[in-house]
Design a protein around this motif. Structure first.
Motif, short mmCIF file in Angstrom:
data_model
loop_
_atom_site.label_atom_id
_atom_site.label_comp_id
_atom_site.label_asym_id
_atom_site.label_seq_id
_atom_site.Cartn_x
_atom_site.Cartn_y
_atom_site.Cartn_z
N ALA A 170 81.97 113.85 -40.93
CA ALA A 170 81.40 113.14 -42.38
C ALA A 170 82.14 115.30 -43.59
CB ALA A 170 80.52 112.29 -42.52
N VAL A 171 82.31 114.99 -44.43
CA VAL A 171 82.35 115.93 -45.32
C VAL A 171 81.85 115.95 -46.29
CG1 VAL A 171 84.95 115.45 -45.60
CG2 VAL A 171 84.44 118.07 -45.63
N VAL A 172 80.67 116.40 -47.46
CA VAL A 172 80.52 116.11 -48.46
C VAL A 172 79.70 117.08 -48.78
CG1 VAL A 172 78.93 114.37 -48.08
CG2 VAL A 172 77.66 116.39 -47.47
N SER A 173 80.03 117.42 -50.18
CA SER A 173 79.18 118.86 -51.25
C SER A 173 78.02 118.85 -51.00
CB SER A 173 79.23 118.44 -52.78
OG SER A 173 80.69 118.41 -53.19
N PRO A 174 77.24 120.60 -51.04
CA PRO A 174 76.53 121.00 -50.12
C PRO A 174 75.42 120.69 -50.60
CG PRO A 174 78.29 123.08 -50.80
CD PRO A 174 78.85 121.25 -50.96
N SER A 229 93.42 115.71 -51.69
CA SER A 229 92.61 115.13 -53.47
C SER A 229 91.75 114.64 -52.92
CB SER A 229 94.24 113.73 -52.85
OG SER A 229 95.04 114.71 -53.85
N MET A 230 91.90 114.30 -51.19
CA MET A 230 90.30 113.72 -50.86
C MET A 230 89.33 114.44 -51.24
SD MET A 230 89.29 112.17 -46.90
CE MET A 230 88.84 113.92 -46.64
N LEU A 231 89.43 115.67 -50.75
CA LEU A 231 88.15 116.86 -50.88
C LEU A 231 87.89 117.02 -52.58
CD1 LEU A 231 89.33 118.30 -48.18
CD2 LEU A 231 87.34 117.46 -47.93
N GLN A 232 89.23 116.59 -52.65
CA GLN A 232 88.70 116.69 -54.53
C GLN A 232 87.67 116.37 -55.39
OE1 GLN A 232 89.67 119.20 -56.13
NE2 GLN A 232 88.80 118.99 -58.17
N MET A 233 87.78 114.45 -54.94
CA MET A 233 87.53 113.13 -55.10
C MET A 233 85.73 113.26 -54.24
SD MET A 233 86.56 110.91 -57.08
CE MET A 233 88.35 110.24 -57.66
N VAL A 234 86.13 113.81 -53.07
CA VAL A 234 84.04 114.29 -52.58
C VAL A 234 83.81 115.04 -53.11
CG1 VAL A 234 83.37 115.87 -50.72
CG2 VAL A 234 85.05 113.81 -50.44
N LYS A 235 84.47 116.38 -54.36
CA LYS A 235 83.34 117.45 -54.95
C LYS A 235 82.95 116.38 -56.16
CE LYS A 235 84.29 122.16 -56.50
NZ LYS A 235 84.77 123.30 -57.01
N ILE A 236 84.10 116.01 -56.63
CA ILE A 236 83.69 115.08 -58.02
C ILE A 236 83.16 114.54 -58.19
CG2 ILE A 236 84.12 113.89 -59.97
CD1 ILE A 236 87.79 115.78 -59.09
N SER A 237 83.02 113.22 -57.51
CA SER A 237 82.07 112.08 -57.68
C SER A 237 80.59 112.41 -56.82
CB SER A 237 82.95 110.57 -56.85
OG SER A 237 83.24 111.05 -55.32
N ASN A 238 80.63 113.50 -55.82
CA ASN A 238 79.72 113.75 -54.52
C ASN A 238 79.94 112.02 -53.48
OD1 ASN A 238 77.62 115.18 -54.04
ND2 ASN A 238 76.49 114.12 -54.65
N ILE A 240 81.42 110.93 -49.62
CA ILE A 240 81.56 111.19 -48.65
C ILE A 240 83.16 110.62 -48.36
CG2 ILE A 240 80.84 111.04 -45.60
CD1 ILE A 240 78.09 109.64 -47.80
N GLY A 241 83.37 111.83 -47.65
CA GLY A 241 84.79 112.41 -46.95
C GLY A 241 84.74 112.51 -45.63
N PHE A 242 86.11 111.99 -44.92
CA PHE A 242 86.11 112.32 -43.48
C PHE A 242 86.76 113.25 -43.24
CE2 PHE A 242 84.10 108.43 -44.43
CZ PHE A 242 82.81 108.43 -44.23
N ILE A 243 86.94 113.65 -42.07
CA ILE A 243 88.06 114.81 -41.55
C ILE A 243 87.71 114.84 -39.99
CG2 ILE A 243 87.22 117.48 -42.39
CD1 ILE A 243 89.77 117.37 -43.46
N ASP A 244 88.92 115.52 -39.19
CA ASP A 244 88.71 116.11 -37.94
C ASP A 244 88.29 118.03 -37.91
OD1 ASP A 244 90.82 117.18 -36.35
OD2 ASP A 244 91.72 116.44 -38.01
N ASP A 245 87.51 118.04 -37.46
CA ASP A 245 87.41 119.59 -36.86
C ASP A 245 88.43 120.08 -36.56
OD1 ASP A 245 86.70 121.89 -37.41
OD2 ASP A 245 84.24 121.87 -36.37
N SER A 246 89.71 120.80 -36.49
CA SER A 246 90.57 120.72 -35.98
C SER A 246 90.61 122.44 -35.31
CB SER A 246 92.11 120.86 -36.86
OG SER A 246 92.59 119.69 -37.07
#
Length: 299
Positions: A170-174, A229-238, A240-246
């Motif tokens: 899960a990826v979120v703003s601090p 774009s997904m990360l920008q939306m995570v930040k703007i709307s606060n 939760i997004g999802f990403i793999d840790d490559s």
């Protein structure tokens, strides 16, 4: 006269059981093929095939003869492939598909180590999600793809080579309420605003499967083709997004400076590796890349 060209005619007729189809496949006129086969039959002294307007039937002698012809043609094809591989790759090319998420570590490998070892290879990169690239593989637009791997038997005529297991975070703003958690459960996503990658994304498919498995109904507020774009939306709307840790990916290292990446208490994985068309011979340029990636990613 029995030569490679005549054997190519025979092989095409044997496969298609039809002179017209063989003619179209070889881009040779039908009369030229018929004349070559008739001359060969006269030279051999036996009838190879019976021709009718509907189809071509090989005689018993013809079937036996084709066993040797096909064996020669297989050796001829292998000899051509070997000759190509024995070249110094000065004029070789590789059309490579790469995932915009799990494929990020491959970009640096291609443009540093690979290009240093084989500077004559022209590499063309096509970025896209798994489903899109499978379609391009099947239509021979690209030769090889490094991407999330499909479920076994989900697609026909594909071969896969697993390289590593990717873990979804899960990826979120601090400043998000869950940012300080060391691990997150699916129950904590109930009713939360989440943003996902688009329908072709393996990460999206994996997350939707886990939501259903855990009886969780998240609030999906947007879908995106691009990770940024997904990360920008995570930040703007606060959200939760999802990403793999490559592994070895500088992008992920930078991401951790601006976002919080939180693993699930029950880790979610999917396989990552190479996808190719099952009946397509991989060039030496492609096999060199596979070896390099395995050498670096699987350390």
């Amino acid at each position: 006269m029995l030569d490679i060209k005549t054997m190519q005619y025979l092989e095409a007729i044997y496969k298609n059981k039809n002179f017209t189809k063989a003619s179209h496949e070889l881009y040779v006129s039908q009369p030229a093929i018929s004349e070559a086969i008739s001359s060969l039959e006269q030279e051999l002294g036996f009838i190879i095939m019976i021709r009718t307007p509907q189809k071509v039937t090989f005689t018993t002698e013809g079937e036996e003869f084709m066993r040797y012809v096909r064996r020669v043609m297989e050796d001829y094809t292998r000899a051509q492939e070997a000759a190509q591989e024995l070249s110094d790759l000065r004029s070789a090319s590789l059309h490579l598909g790469i995932s915009p998420t799990v494929g990020m570590p491959i970009f640096s490998l291609v443009y540093t180590q690979y290009m240093q070892r084989w500077p004559g290879v022209h590499v063309q990169i096509d970025e896209g999600p798994m489903i899109e690239q499978i379609a391009k593989l099947q239509s021979d637009v690209i030769e090889l793809s490094y991407n999330a791997l499909p479920v076994p038997n989900e697609f026909k005529n594909l071969k896969t080579l697993p390289v590593r297991k990717a873990q979804i975070y899960a990826v979120v703003s601090p400043n998000h309420p869950v940012a300080k958690l060391k691990k997150i459960s699916f129950g904590e996503l109930e009713g939360k605003n989440v943003v996902l990658l688009n329908e072709d994304s393996k990460i999206r498919a994996s997350m939707l499967e886990e939501f259903a498995k855990n009886g969780v109904v998240p609030k999906i507020i947007s879908s995106h083709y691009q990770v940024m774009s997904m990360l920008q939306m995570v930040k703007i709307s606060n959200s939760i997004g999802f990403i793999d840790d490559s592994p070895g990916c500088s992008f992920v290292a930078q991401l951790k400076e601006k976002f919080a990446l939180i693993p699930f208490d029950k880790p979610v994985y999917f396989q990552v590796g190479f996808i190719a068309k099952e009946n397509r011979h991989l060039s030496k340029a492609a096999r060199n890349l596979i070896a390099l990636v395995k050498e670096n990613i699987q350390k």
